[in-house]
Scaffold this motif. Structure first.
Motif, PDB file in Angstrom:
ATOM      1  N   LYS A  14      -1.660  15.155 -77.707  1.00  0.00           N
ATOM      2  CA  LYS A  14      -0.679  15.544 -78.720  1.00  0.00           C
ATOM      3  C   LYS A  14      -1.297  15.516 -80.109  1.00  0.00           C
ATOM      4  N   GLU A  15      -2.120  14.468 -80.391  1.00  0.00           N
ATOM      5  CA  GLU A  15      -2.749  14.355 -81.697  1.00  0.00           C
ATOM      6  C   GLU A  15      -3.773  15.469 -81.913  1.00  0.00           C
ATOM      7  N   GLU A  69      -5.458   8.540 -86.812  1.00  0.00           N
ATOM      8  CA  GLU A  69      -4.613   8.316 -85.627  1.00  0.00           C
ATOM      9  C   GLU A  69      -5.412   8.575 -84.354  1.00  0.00           C
ATOM     10  N   LEU A  70      -6.211   9.649 -84.348  1.00  0.00           N
ATOM     11  CA  LEU A  70      -7.017   9.953 -83.162  1.00  0.00           C
ATOM     12  C   LEU A  70      -8.061   8.870 -82.935  1.00  0.00           C
ATOM     13  N   ILE A 121      -6.225   5.919 -81.372  1.00  0.00           N
ATOM     14  CA  ILE A 121      -5.873   6.166 -79.963  1.00  0.00           C
ATOM     15  C   ILE A 121      -7.098   6.023 -79.082  1.00  0.00           C
ATOM     16  N   ARG A 125      -1.959  18.501 -82.843  1.00  0.00           N
ATOM     17  CA  ARG A 125      -1.520  18.436 -84.236  1.00  0.00           C
ATOM     18  C   ARG A 125      -2.675  18.763 -85.183  1.00  0.00           C
ATOM     19  N   ILE A 126      -3.859  18.221 -84.868  1.00  0.00           N
ATOM     20  CA  ILE A 126      -5.031  18.461 -85.717  1.00  0.00           C
ATOM     21  C   ILE A 126      -5.382  19.955 -85.724  1.00  0.00           C
ATOM     22  N   SER A 142      -9.073  12.480 -87.369  1.00  0.00           N
ATOM     23  CA  SER A 142      -7.923  11.821 -88.013  1.00  0.00           C
ATOM     24  C   SER A 142      -7.978  10.338 -87.690  1.00  0.00           C
ATOM     25  N   GLN A 153      -2.934  21.838 -87.791  1.00  0.00           N
ATOM     26  CA  GLN A 153      -3.130  21.631 -89.227  1.00  0.00           C
ATOM     27  C   GLN A 153      -4.294  22.484 -89.745  1.00  0.00           C
ATOM     28  N   LYS A 201      -0.994  10.836 -75.681  1.00  0.00           N
ATOM     29  CA  LYS A 201      -0.979  10.734 -77.139  1.00  0.00           C
ATOM     30  C   LYS A 201      -2.184  11.447 -77.747  1.00  0.00           C
ATOM     31  N   GLU A 202      -3.354  11.275 -77.101  1.00  0.00           N
ATOM     32  CA  GLU A 202      -4.573  11.927 -77.604  1.00  0.00           C
ATOM     33  C   GLU A 202      -4.407  13.441 -77.591  1.00  0.00           C
TER      34      GLU A 202
END
Length: 789
Positions: free
Chosen positions: A243-244, A151-152, A155, A247-248, A149, A251, A240-241
């Motif tokens: 958490k992302e 976002e990843l 980060i 999320r990935i 992603s 998904q 944050k990593e």
């Protein structure tokens, strides 16, 4: 299926065959399907299964076996994802493996003409987008790609910057005069925070937070105050990593749940195909064939027991149900009677399971509703059962279940009790089974059953051959002739005193003696006839081989003669060519002299040259044999004045000066003027379209050959960084010359020094368009894949 039928399958060793089959399957569920195969009783279902196996064998011969590796059960994972759960990387990679196998199997079966298994390949629904999403995002069970992603990627970019900042601060500390307080000049990590090792006596010299102490207490791992804020930022980025990444994974889990039914159906079809191709592999391994199927009779040609060594097993012809419905097999112990029964029963069960069987291709197998066997000694002390009683319990159960679609196998029927009563019981049991319409095969030593088989319509004798001279069974089954037990002969060979054997023979009644004598004479005559037949076949084969060798010898002599003649002709032509070259050299010298002094008569020189060539050509014709002719070019348009032509006989080019009314050409070849006819020359045109196309095809073939000779990967493991870069530079030069599009550089993981050097070089290489780390299955971060310009 009844308990007695299951017991009969174990007696006939069908589970051992199914275990061999399971070992050839790849997936765990495919192995389980193989072990759970059961004989089918519907003729159409058996035929369909046999045709599936044959179709798989054909595909294996043409294309090899499809790949079912790395396929694991995914139903539980998909169920959890469908309920909103998040799958881990291992589960997602397992789903991707199923999708990849489905795509590969679909490609394997693409274009296949309609066959009993083609619909299974066509029913697969691969999802390349979801497969590549998973494999592109998950590099390994413990590594998510930056590209998973945006976002990843952001980060991790910030994390690398924070780490670089921390290292810069700590590196300055290590390089300053405070380094004397350090145990070692290194940067390490404790509790996910960057620290430096400080000597215990100087722990107060460097202000900061203590995160750990060595076991000896001599070293304190301190986080200097100058990097506390940066370490805090890094910890926040790590959170944050994490958490992302969660999320990935969530998904991708949702995407898998959306295609749950398709993925489960693909898995089911792949397991089914795995079982079918396991049947095909067993067919090839045991050299089996697809038999014809019948509801009335079996006729096995060259039948072998599938669990014996197929190279040494003796093949026999067996039949039942066409000329007779009962087969009585006699002969000595260890002669192969029981193996014959088991072969009949096991081949029938295998065929009804959809397996090919070890027989010749013109064999027929009957499809029965029941295959019931009473084979072996099942004495039971706990149940107070003797050998006879245990057999009788089985026989009672068999007669209760038997009907007109039953194959019954009796081993040593009526044994274990009084011979007279046992023989009478055996005959009555066979008659009872026949009355039900069942087909029967039984082994026995009773002479009464031999007579019964000879005198009863629909019952046939067979015997297992035994060589008394060597005391060894031949394991050959002879149809139509009862066998002898050979007890006296075997006892005599083993050393039993002759007096005892004579006393035993005297106790036999005259009728039994005459019967055994008849059997002996029949067996002797049969063996003599077979020996004579074998000798006739041997002599015929020797005559055919002798005739073949004679033909080969004659052909060899003809070839040698032709070689000798051809060699002599070639040598003679070489001599004439040398003479012709010498003549041309003399003419050339005359030309040189002419330039110096113009006193020679060149017409005379030309006539002399023509005369020399005529003499040489005449000598060449006198040699005989075939002169190697060069390719005659196709005819061209008639030549006109000003054309350039080629003299076909000489290969020399000339210019047309004029053309007479008779079509005779006046040619200028160098300083010589020559006359020739139209059919002796061809007009030389510019390069034709066909020649251009030929040149273009040759250029393309040259490029293909050159590219095929260039390796597409290089292994730099074990090299220092400088050495690796130098080798890589030469490799890329070669790859560019070979016009490769992508190359793979193997550098390993290790400390990362070689990997960093390789990727730094690739960034500034003028040959490289782009590069990326290896994906899952390619070597992950241990390789780099580069795309060339």
């Amino acid at each position: 299926m009844s308990e007695l039928a299951n017991k009969s399958m174990e007696t006939l060793e069908l589970p051992r065959v199914l275990e061999l089959l399971a070992q050839l399957a790849v997936t765990e569920e495919g192995k389980e399907r193989c072990r759970n195969l059961h004989p089918m009783t519907d003729l159409d279902e058996v035929r369909r299964a046999q045709q599936e196996t044959s179709a798989a064998v054909k595909l294996m011969v043409l294309r090899g076996s499809p790949s079912f590796s790395d396929i694991r059960p995914v139903a539980a994972s998909l169920q959890r994802a469908d309920m909103g759960g998040s799958l881990n990387t291992k589960e997602l990679l397992s789903i991707a493996a199923v999708l990849r196998a489905a795509r590969a199997a679909g490609d394997y079966g693409a274009g296949e003409e309609k066959s009993p298994i083609s619909h299974l390949f066509h029913a697969l629904t691969p999802n390349k987008f979801l497969e590549e999403t998973i494999t592109g995002s998950i590099l390994g069970e413990d590594e998510i790609a930056d590209s998973a992603s945006s976002e990843l990627a952001s980060i991790r970019r910030q994390m690398r910057a924070a780490e670089a900042k921390i290292r810069d601060i700590l590196q300055k500390l290590i390089s300053s005069n405070q380094s004397k307080y350090l145990q070692e000049a290194i940067i390490t990590i404790r509790s996910d925070r960057y620290v430096v090792p400080v000597k215990s006596e100087h722990k107060n010299a460097i202000p900061g937070l203590v995160h750990d102490v060595s076991a000896s207490g001599s070293t304190f791992f301190i986080e200097p105050m100058g990097v506390v804020k940066a370490n805090n930022e890094l910890r926040e980025l790590l959170a944050k990593e994490k958490k992302e990444i969660a999320r990935i994974l969530a998904q991708m889990s949702a995407d898998c749940a959306a295609h749950k039914e398709d993925i489960l159906e693909d898995y089911r079809l792949l397991v089914w195909l795995d079982e079918i191709f396991a049947r095909a592999k067993l067919s090839v391994k045991l050299n089996c064939s697809q038999p014809a199927l019948s509801k009335t009779h079996m006729h096995l040609h060259g039948a072998r027991h599938p669990l014996l060594d197929q190279k040494t097993a003796v093949a026999n012809d067996l039949e039942l149900g066409e000329r007779f419905d009962t087969l009585v097999v006699t002969g000595p112990n260890t002669g192969g009677k029981t193996v014959t029964l088991k072969t009949m029963g096991l081949i029938t069960l295998m065929a009804q399971c959809g397996l090919h069987v070890p027989v010749k291709s013109d064999s027929t197998v009957r499809v029965y509703d029941h295959v019931l066997a009473d084979i072996g000694d099942e004495q039971s002390i706990a149940q107070s059962l003797s050998t006879f009683s245990s057999h009788m319990v089985n026989i009672v159960g068999i007669l209760n279940e038997a009907d007109s679609d039953t194959l019954i196998l009796f081993d040593e029927l009526g044994a274990g009790t009084d011979p007279v009563e046992g023989a009478a019981l055996a005959a009555a049991i066979i008659e009872s089974a026949r009355a039900m319409g069942a087909q029967v095969a039984a082994t026995t030593h009773y002479a009464e059953l031999k007579v019964y088989a000879m005198t009863t319509e629909g019952v046939e004798n067979a015997s297992c051959e035994f060589d008394v001279e060597t005391l060894a069974p031949t394991y050959r089954l002879v149809m139509g002739i009862p066998g002898k037990s050979n007890a006296f002969a075997i006892s005599r060979r083993l050393g039993l005193p002759e007096a005892i054997i004579e006393k035993a023979a005297a106790r036999l009644d005259a009728e039994n003696v005459r019967f055994e004598d008849v059997l002996t004479r029949l067996d002797q005559q049969r063996q003599e006839m077979e020996k004579e037949r074998a000798e006739a076949r041997r002599l015929k084969l020797e005559m055919e081989q002798s005739a073949s060798k004679a033909r080969e010898y004659r052909d060899q002599l003809e070839k040698e003669r032709a070689k000798v003649v051809e060699k002599a002709q070639a040598e003679a032509r070489a001599i004439i060519q040398e003479a012709r070259d010498a003549s041309d050299l003399a003419i050339a010298e005359l030309k040189a002299i002419k330039k110096k002094q113009d006193k020679l008569d060149w017409q005379q020189v030309n006539d002399s040259r023509a005369q020399s060539r005529r003499l040489l050509n005449e000598a060449e014709r006198n040699i005989g044999g075939q002169t190697p002719e060069r390719q005659v070019p196709p005819p061209t348009r008639p030549a006109v004045a000003g054309d350039t032509v080629e003299l076909i006989s000489m290969g020399t080019q000339a210019t047309v000066l004029s053309v007479s009314k008779e079509g005779v050409l006046q040619l200028q070849a160098g300083i010589l003027k020559i006359t020739a006819k139209q059919d002796e020359v061809r007009v030389v045109e510019g390069e034709t379209r066909q020649q251009k196309e030929t040149r273009r095809i040759m250029a393309r073939a040259e490029h293909t050959i050159r590219a095929a000779a260039v390796p597409s990967q290089i292994d730099l493991r074990g090299m220092m960084s400088d050495e690796a870069v130098a080798v890589l530079e030469g490799f890329l030069d070669t790859a560019m010359l070979g016009k490769l599009e992508t190359v793979t550089i193997i550098h390993g993981k290790g400390t990362g020094a070689v990997r960093k050097a390789v990727r730094t070089y690739l960034k500034r290489s003028r040959y490289v368009k782009s590069f990326r780390p290896g994906q899952y299955g390619e070597g992950e971060d241990g390789v780099t894949v580069a795309e060339l310009k």
